[in-house]
Design an enzyme around this catalytic site. Structure first.
Site, PDB file in Angstrom:
ATOM      1  N   GLU A   1       0.969  -1.004  -0.019  1.00  0.00           N
ATOM      2  CA  GLU A   1       0.066   0.386  -0.070  1.00  0.00           C
ATOM      3  C   GLU A   1       1.396   1.443  -0.004  1.00  0.00           C
ATOM      4  OE1 GLU A   1      -2.331  -0.741   3.668  1.00  0.00           O
ATOM      5  OE2 GLU A   1      -1.439   0.608   4.683  1.00  0.00           O
TER       6      GLU A   1
ATOM      7  N   GLY B   1      -4.350  -0.928   6.335  1.00  0.00           N
ATOM      8  CA  GLY B   1      -4.427  -2.410   5.523  1.00  0.00           C
ATOM      9  C   GLY B   1      -3.057  -3.303   6.654  1.00  0.00           C
TER      10      GLY B   1
HETATM   11  N1  COA Z   1       2.885   1.521  25.320  1.00  0.00           N
HETATM   12  C1  COA Z   1       2.878   2.055  26.446  1.00  0.00           C
HETATM   13  N2  COA Z   1       2.932   3.393  25.277  1.00  0.00           N
HETATM   14  C2  COA Z   1       3.244   2.428  23.535  1.00  0.00           C
HETATM   15  C3  COA Z   1       3.480   1.288  24.043  1.00  0.00           C
HETATM   16  C4  COA Z   1       2.864   0.430  25.430  1.00  0.00           C
HETATM   17  N3  COA Z   1       2.381  -0.686  25.281  1.00  0.00           N
HETATM   18  N4  COA Z   1       4.272   1.039  22.963  1.00  0.00           N
HETATM   19  C5  COA Z   1       4.380   2.003  21.653  1.00  0.00           C
HETATM   20  N5  COA Z   1       4.292   2.711  23.193  1.00  0.00           N
HETATM   21  C6  COA Z   1       4.254   4.687  22.595  1.00  0.00           C
HETATM   22  C7  COA Z   1       5.881   4.695  21.846  1.00  0.00           C
HETATM   23  O1  COA Z   1       6.509   4.806  23.157  1.00  0.00           O
HETATM   24  C8  COA Z   1       6.115   5.501  20.626  1.00  0.00           C
HETATM   25  O2  COA Z   1       6.166   6.897  22.047  1.00  0.00           O
HETATM   26  P1  COA Z   1       7.442   8.409  21.920  1.00  0.00           P
HETATM   27  O3  COA Z   1       7.133   9.018  20.239  1.00  0.00           O
HETATM   28  O4  COA Z   1       6.691   8.738  23.105  1.00  0.00           O
HETATM   29  O5  COA Z   1       8.082   6.986  22.243  1.00  0.00           O
HETATM   30  C9  COA Z   1       4.646   5.353  20.525  1.00  0.00           C
HETATM   31  O6  COA Z   1       3.653   4.524  20.820  1.00  0.00           O
HETATM   32  C10 COA Z   1       5.529   5.071  19.359  1.00  0.00           C
HETATM   33  O7  COA Z   1       5.296   3.983  19.114  1.00  0.00           O
HETATM   34  P2  COA Z   1       6.735   2.991  17.700  1.00  0.00           P
HETATM   35  O8  COA Z   1       6.387   1.577  18.284  1.00  0.00           O
HETATM   36  O9  COA Z   1       8.000   4.350  18.018  1.00  0.00           O
HETATM   37  O10 COA Z   1       5.839   3.604  16.992  1.00  0.00           O
HETATM   38  P3  COA Z   1       5.469   3.679  15.263  1.00  0.00           P
HETATM   39  O11 COA Z   1       6.264   4.773  15.044  1.00  0.00           O
HETATM   40  O12 COA Z   1       6.842   2.075  15.136  1.00  0.00           O
HETATM   41  O13 COA Z   1       5.114   2.907  14.544  1.00  0.00           O
HETATM   42  C11 COA Z   1       2.703   1.275  14.565  1.00  0.00           C
HETATM   43  C12 COA Z   1       3.919   1.760  14.996  1.00  0.00           C
HETATM   44  C13 COA Z   1       2.792   0.150  15.610  1.00  0.00           C
HETATM   45  C14 COA Z   1       1.999   2.762  15.783  1.00  0.00           C
HETATM   46  C15 COA Z   1       2.486   2.119  13.210  1.00  0.00           C
HETATM   47  O14 COA Z   1       3.282   1.058  12.835  1.00  0.00           O
HETATM   48  C16 COA Z   1       1.205   1.998  13.555  1.00  0.00           C
HETATM   49  O15 COA Z   1       0.475   2.804  13.068  1.00  0.00           O
HETATM   50  N6  COA Z   1       0.582   0.714  12.324  1.00  0.00           N
HETATM   51  C17 COA Z   1      -0.974   0.138  12.550  1.00  0.00           C
HETATM   52  C18 COA Z   1      -1.425   0.564  10.969  1.00  0.00           C
HETATM   53  C19 COA Z   1      -0.455  -0.184  10.217  1.00  0.00           C
HETATM   54  O16 COA Z   1       0.167  -1.265  10.523  1.00  0.00           O
HETATM   55  N7  COA Z   1      -0.953  -0.306   8.666  1.00  0.00           N
HETATM   56  C20 COA Z   1      -0.195  -0.521   7.188  1.00  0.00           C
HETATM   57  C21 COA Z   1       0.811  -0.144   6.588  1.00  0.00           C
HETATM   58  S1  COA Z   1       0.921   1.723   6.581  1.00  0.00           S
END
Ligand code: COA
Length: 431
Positions: A238, A336
């Site tokens: 995507e 996605g």
């Molecule tokens: N409890 C509390 N806080 C948490 C946590 C938990 N279990 N897991 C993550 N966090 C916090 C992190 O500490 C981080 O905070 P900070 O920015 O203050 O450090 C924040 O949440 C983001 O976590 P991180 O793992 O760094 O995010 P990322 O940028 O790697 O994105 C997702 C990970 C899961 C949020 C992202 O991949 C997403 O939105 N996925 C859903 C959609 C998707 O997968 N679509 C398909 C492809 S486009």
């Protein structure tokens, strides 16, 4: 002057003139990310005292524009279909709405449920045949353009002219405005050792000739780096990300083994650096399609050895993945992820990967948990998840019992949390 150029001049207005068409209570659809039209939206915001209850539907707002600020919600209600850094504060304060969705389903939801009064979109300059490319955001924008009563295009020379099923003709636009606003870059987070460890575990399981999807977040670019020694990979995704440009330039992506769209890099939207935007411009390698096609699990399932890589916030011992909320607080969206998790395991030789760093908040919180946090939503169901990967290894879950899943997940949790997880698993009669 050609016919289309004359038409262009006839339809060309200022942003202020164009947004006069907006009326209170109307529904406006905006493209995702780099496709949003900032000059039109800023001109619209200036009309706030004349407008009430205008609803703006969008996934992944990119800029913190004037209309998307506290105090504006009476005039302009943002309806977030995927929450981003630009919309998160408004969503979390209850000042913007959220519509849950699978990304592949968004065009259908727009068709069935949204009365699209206006589509306002940023496009690349018109070609000699009168066509504009939707560039970075094709996804649901083409569908919204077909349904909209009025289409207003913001023509921007910085918008890459992507190729594929992604054009709109000048005959289908009511008004045009010109803009030279830069397209914001989405800075890649620096790649950490932890990201690389996860990337290497996944790369070990990716066979040459596979078709790959990489998702949003910090880890996908690390995964791309770890794939640099592979051969003849293809892309069906995507989101087109920076890491894919390196793989093309190093000759790793040839698309020769793809079962569909051989030799092409297929996606529905792109977000990243200027290098990525230049790579996409007029590049015959690229084929953009609506998200109802790229993310259809049945289409994904027909790809050769489909690999999907997406990230989670936390994963429970049954394998349920929360990837869009932190507890009950909305963080992002389903996007996605579920589409690709389902599609990958349908594909012959396909594999789905959910990545999750073992801990958050400086190792204080385990992201492998006995039960999802209160209020956390399930993004990818236990029945769709295939592999879960942390920096401590890979847990294969598909086809495994609850007990086997819990054991495998505890083994890839941070060592400090493993005794606690074992105790909880026993208490839940899972172990
Ligand atoms: N409890 C509390 N806080 C948490 C946590 C938990 N279990 N897991 C993550 N966090 C916090 C992190 O500490 C981080 O905070 P900070 O920015 O203050 O450090 C924040 O949440 C983001 O976590 P991180 O793992 O760094 O995010 P990322 O940028 O790697 O994105 C997702 C990970 C899961 C949020 C992202 O991949 C997403 O939105 N996925 C859903 C959609 C998707 O997968 N679509 C398909 C492809 S486009």
């Amino acid at each position: 002057m050609s016919r289309w150029k004359e038409e262009y001049q006839r339809k060309l207005v200022t942003p202020e003139q164009a947004v006069k068409v907006i009326k209170s209570g109307q529904h406006i659809v905006l493209p995702l990310g780099g496709g949003e039209p900032p000059d039109l939206l800023e001109a619209m915001a200036k009309r706030k005292d004349e407008l009430e209850g205008v609803v703006l539907h969008q996934l992944l707002a990119l800029r913190k524009l004037s209309y998307l600020q506290p105090g504006m919600e009476v005039h302009f209600r943002h309806n977030s279909w995927f929450t981003s850094g630009a919309s998160r504060a408004m969503v979390q304060a209850g000042l913007a709405s959220v519509t849950p969705n699978y990304f592949h389903d968004v065009p259908r939801l727009i068709t069935d449920y949204i009365d699209v009064d206006i589509l306002m979109a940023c496009v690349s300059p018109m070609d000699e045949h009168g066509y504009f490319s939707f560039g970075l955001s094709v996804d649901y924008t083409t569908t919204a353009a077909l349904k909209a009563k009025t289409v207003i295009l913001e023509v921007n020379p910085h918008m890459p002219r992507t190729l594929g099923n992604c054009f709109i003709h000048i005959n289908d636009a009511a008004m045009l405005v010109e803009s030279s606003s830069p397209i914001p870059e989405l800075a890649s987070a620096p790649i950490t050792e932890r990201d690389m460890a996860i990337g290497h575990y996944i790369a070990d399981l990716v066979e040459n000739g596979s078709t790959v999807q990489l998702g949003i977040g910090g880890i996908p670019n690390a995964v791309a780096q770890c794939l640099l020694n592979k051969e003849d990979l293809g892309i069906h995704t995507e989101m087109i990300v920076d890491g894919m440009v390196d793989l093309v330039e190093k000759g790793v992506i040839t698309g020769k083994k793809k079962s569909m769209h051989k030799g092409k890099l297929v996606g529905t939207f792109a977000l990243g650096s200027n290098k990525l935007y230049q790579f996409l411009d007029n590049n015959p390698l690229i084929e953009m399609h609506p998200v109802s096609y790229t993310n259809d699990p049945y289409v994904i399932g027909q790809q050769y050895k489909m690999i999907s890589v997406n990230a989670a916030v936390e994963v429970d011992l049954l394998g349920q993945c929360c990837s869009e909320s932190i507890g009950h607080v909305q963080f992002s969206g389903t996007g996605g992820q579920a589409d690709y998790a389902r599609g990958a395991v349908r594909s012959q030789g396909g594999k789905g990967f959910i990545t999750v760093p073992a801990t958050a908040k400086g190792n204080k919180i385990s992201r492998i948990v006995p039960r999802l946090s209160e209020g956390a939503v399930v993004t990818t169901s236990k029945n769709d998840v295939d592999h879960v990967v942390t920096e401590f290894g890979v847990a294969k879950l598909r086809g495994r019992t609850f007990k086997e899943r819990a054991q495998a997940l505890i083994e890839i949790a941070h060592p400090d949390f493993r005794p606690w997880l074992r105790e909880e698993a026993k208490r839940m009669n899972v172990l």
